[in-house]
Write an enzyme that holds these catalytic residues in place. Structure first.
Site, PDB file in Angstrom:
ATOM      1  N   GLY A 241       0.770  -1.276  -0.070  1.00 23.27           N
ATOM      2  CA  GLY A 241      -0.084  -0.090   0.206  1.00 23.27           C
ATOM      3  C   GLY A 241       0.723   1.211  -0.085  1.00 23.27           C
ATOM      4  O   GLY A 241       0.022   2.298  -0.087  1.00 23.27           O
ATOM      5  N   GLU A 283       4.526  -6.113   1.567  1.00 23.57           N
ATOM      6  CA  GLU A 283       4.208  -6.552   0.096  1.00 23.57           C
ATOM      7  C   GLU A 283       3.971  -5.437  -0.982  1.00 23.57           C
ATOM      8  O   GLU A 283       2.814  -5.391  -1.170  1.00 23.57           O
ATOM      9  CB  GLU A 283       3.352  -7.761   0.172  1.00 23.57           C
ATOM     10  CG  GLU A 283       1.933  -7.494   0.959  1.00 23.57           C
ATOM     11  CD  GLU A 283       1.154  -8.800   1.087  1.00 23.57           C
ATOM     12  OE1 GLU A 283       1.818 -10.010   0.736  1.00 23.57           O
ATOM     13  OE2 GLU A 283       0.064  -8.847   1.348  1.00 23.57           O
ATOM     14  N   GLY A 285       3.420  -3.439  -4.284  1.00 21.59           N
ATOM     15  CA  GLY A 285       3.118  -3.602  -5.622  1.00 21.59           C
ATOM     16  C   GLY A 285       3.283  -2.366  -6.211  1.00 21.59           C
ATOM     17  O   GLY A 285       4.686  -2.088  -6.878  1.00 21.59           O
ATOM     18  N   ARG A 323      -7.744   3.610 -14.375  1.00 19.29           N
ATOM     19  CA  ARG A 323      -7.673   4.381 -13.209  1.00 19.29           C
ATOM     20  C   ARG A 323      -8.288   5.788 -13.028  1.00 19.29           C
ATOM     21  O   ARG A 323      -8.902   6.288 -12.297  1.00 19.29           O
ATOM     22  CB  ARG A 323      -6.132   4.484 -12.827  1.00 19.29           C
ATOM     23  CG  ARG A 323      -5.720   3.038 -12.354  1.00 19.29           C
ATOM     24  CD  ARG A 323      -4.239   2.880 -11.721  1.00 19.29           C
ATOM     25  NE  ARG A 323      -4.435   3.051 -10.403  1.00 19.29           N
ATOM     26  CZ  ARG A 323      -4.142   4.112  -9.729  1.00 19.29           C
ATOM     27  NH1 ARG A 323      -3.763   5.173 -10.561  1.00 19.29           N
ATOM     28  NH2 ARG A 323      -4.506   4.609  -8.577  1.00 19.29           N
ATOM     29  N   CYS A 354     -15.983   4.491 -26.278  1.00 21.93           N
ATOM     30  CA  CYS A 354     -17.328   4.881 -26.234  1.00 21.93           C
ATOM     31  C   CYS A 354     -17.705   5.261 -24.997  1.00 21.93           C
ATOM     32  O   CYS A 354     -18.750   4.609 -24.530  1.00 21.93           O
ATOM     33  CB  CYS A 354     -18.191   3.860 -26.937  1.00 21.93           C
ATOM     34  SG  CYS A 354     -18.366   4.330 -28.854  1.00 21.93           S
ATOM     35  N   GLU A 355     -17.125   6.134 -24.393  1.00 21.41           N
ATOM     36  CA  GLU A 355     -17.725   6.578 -22.879  1.00 21.41           C
ATOM     37  C   GLU A 355     -17.378   7.958 -22.650  1.00 21.41           C
ATOM     38  O   GLU A 355     -16.233   8.122 -22.831  1.00 21.41           O
ATOM     39  CB  GLU A 355     -16.884   5.715 -21.946  1.00 21.41           C
ATOM     40  CG  GLU A 355     -17.102   4.274 -21.684  1.00 21.41           C
ATOM     41  CD  GLU A 355     -18.260   3.787 -21.105  1.00 21.41           C
ATOM     42  OE1 GLU A 355     -19.020   4.576 -20.348  1.00 21.41           O
ATOM     43  OE2 GLU A 355     -18.797   2.635 -21.315  1.00 21.41           O
ATOM     44  N   TYR A 383      -0.922  -1.344 -11.983  1.00 23.15           N
ATOM     45  CA  TYR A 383      -2.699  -1.176 -12.082  1.00 23.15           C
ATOM     46  C   TYR A 383      -3.011  -0.493 -13.632  1.00 23.15           C
ATOM     47  O   TYR A 383      -3.988   0.015 -13.390  1.00 23.15           O
ATOM     48  CB  TYR A 383      -3.290  -0.623 -10.978  1.00 23.15           C
ATOM     49  CG  TYR A 383      -2.848  -1.382  -9.764  1.00 23.15           C
ATOM     50  CD1 TYR A 383      -3.186  -2.648  -9.422  1.00 23.15           C
ATOM     51  CD2 TYR A 383      -2.079  -0.540  -8.803  1.00 23.15           C
ATOM     52  CE1 TYR A 383      -2.772  -3.247  -8.280  1.00 23.15           C
ATOM     53  CE2 TYR A 383      -1.717  -1.309  -7.618  1.00 23.15           C
ATOM     54  CZ  TYR A 383      -2.023  -2.465  -7.443  1.00 23.15           C
ATOM     55  OH  TYR A 383      -1.472  -3.175  -6.266  1.00 23.15           O
TER      56      TYR A 383
END
Ligand code: LLP
Length: 426
Positions: A241, A283, A285, A323, A354-355, A383
């Site tokens: 984190g 841990e 990431g 994200r 298409c958003e 991510y």
């Protein structure tokens, strides 16, 4: 790095990379990955006895990435059969694999047991019973950690990436049932060897208070278990984190300071309670891989709406970086082929999905954009690729690893044939 008005990454000209490999393109700097791992070695692994770093593979995983992590001597955390399979295919030492997740399926648990992995992190009662059943059937034993929910009330990050609060799908609540039923159940089960506890409070955290508060809540349980069952925790996995700056105006986290405060607190508590400190595992990431990545796009349509804004559209978007749409995540960007030019204009960088919500960066200062320019979005190592999708049947970009002026493709770009590869015609 700047040269000839082009943006260089890992010693490689990103404009040349874009032309050679097409866009969108993920680029990872092996140098930055190694620099980050070396920092963790210096301020954690080599500094303290009996500690371990696991790379949280959900942040970015490919066979090559698992190989880098293995080569550097870190362990790895996986959360699915797919991640486990990838890591095993990379030749990872199974004993250095930790399997997390709040709903591991029977197949996934069987796979983990067959591979003989190091630790399964048991998340809930259903999984506990299922695991015991499988182990009995296969006549095997397994080392496990128990995932705990520390039940914190104040965690400062996006609500979607908090996990350490009371209302969470992850882990066992610390309550009477855990203390009186679940822990004794595990301790008396021959098929399981309880090695200790795990918790993870959230992601993209900058505030060390949260880590320290969570540890204190967990430590109470560790002490209680020692006093009541004479159980000594061998492993304490405090999760990942650690936050990274996505923007120049955000101060990077002082990882050395955070880790030394965490370790001081942990050592002090165990010492005061006259207990041996367990192995401490972190841990991370994002902290390892996030700053090591950029994405290169090509600019297509540029559209000005008088008095409102100018959109510059890229050839990717939410399919390669979800994200911004999912968490309102902020990113910084540059024009790769105009890197030294003054930033005289304000643009909103739109994706091509298409958003209406497919906006990568809002209102950013850049040099004047022309169709055909290459846009770099920074800090996309974590991510992005791992959360990429084929929405609108967009192709998932290739990943190129760069280091000291050299480049190699570590994940090929999807092709249209790949896209229909599993479709069955009527
Ligand atoms: N350990 C556990 C048990 C986790 O659940 C996670 C992340 C990590 C470690 C690594 O966290 P990191 O150091 O990378 O922050 N998709 C979100 C992040 C979700 C994180 C989920 N768990 C995002 O893009 O921000």
């Amino acid at each position: 790095m700047k040269s000839n008005n082009h943006y260089f990454f890992g010693g490689v000209d990103t404009v040349e990379l874009a032309k050679k490999h097409e866009t969108p393109l993920y680029v990872l700097s092996e140098d930055i990955i190694l620099e980050n791992i070396n920092t963790l070695k210096k301020c954690f692994i080599d500094k303290y006895d009996n500690v371990k770093v696991l790379y949280a593979s959900k942040a970015f995983l490919s066979v090559a990435m698992a190989q880098i992590i293995g080569r550097e001597g870190l362990g790895i955390d996986v959360v699915s059969g797919g991640e486990l399979f990838t890591v095993m295919k990379a030749g990872f030492n199974p004993k250095e694999i930790f399997f997390h997740g709040n709903n591991k399926t029977q197949k996934e648990l069987e796979m983990a047991i067959d591979y003989d992995i190091g630790q399964i992190v048991v998340d809930n009662l259903y999984e506990l019973e299922l695991l015991i059943e499988i182990l009995k059937k296969e006549n095997k034993t397994q080392d496990v950690l128990l995932r705990l929910s520390p039940g914190l009330t104040n965690i400062d990050t996006h609500e979607y990436i908090i996990t350490g609060q009371r209302d969470t799908k992850f882990g066992f609540q610390i309550d009477e049932s855990l203390k009186n039923d679940i822990i004794p159940r595990i301790l008396s089960e021959d098929r399981l060897d309880l090695k200790g506890f795990h918790y993870h409070i959230g992601s993209q955290l900058f505030d060390n208070e949260t880590y320290l508060n969570a540890f204190k809540l967990i430590f109470d349980l560790i002490e209680w278990t020692k006093n009541n069952y004479n159980y000594s925790t061998e492993i304490l996995n405090i999760g990942g984190g650690f936050g990274i700056p996505y923007h120049e105006d955000i101060q990077p986290l002082d990882i050395e300071k955070i880790l030394s405060e965490i370790m001081d607190t942990i050592e002090k508590e165990f010492k005061q309670a006259n207990m041996t400190r367990p192995q401490v595992i972190i841990e991370p990431g994002r902290w390892i891989i996030g700053p090591a990545g950029i994405t290169i796009y090509k600019i297509g349509a540029v559209k000005s709406i008088e008095g409102i804004r100018t959109y510059a559209a890229v050839d990717g978007g939410m399919s390669d970086n979800i994200r911004p749409s999912l968490y309102n995540a902020l990113y910084s960007a540059d024009i790769a082929n105009k890197y030294n030019q003054e930033k005289t204009h304000i643009y909103t960088i739109a994706g091509k999905a298409c958003e209406s919500g497919d906006i990568l960066v809002k209102d950013i200062n850049l040099p004047e954009i022309e169709t055909g320019d290459y846009l770099i979005v920074h800090t996309t190592g974590a991510y992005n690729f791992s959360m990429a999708s084929n929405y609108n049947r967009m192709l998932i970009p290739a990943v190129v690893l760069v280091s000291k002026g050299k480049e190699r493709v570590i994940v090929k770009r999807q092709t249209y044939e790949d896209i229909i590869g599993r479709d069955i015609s009527l």
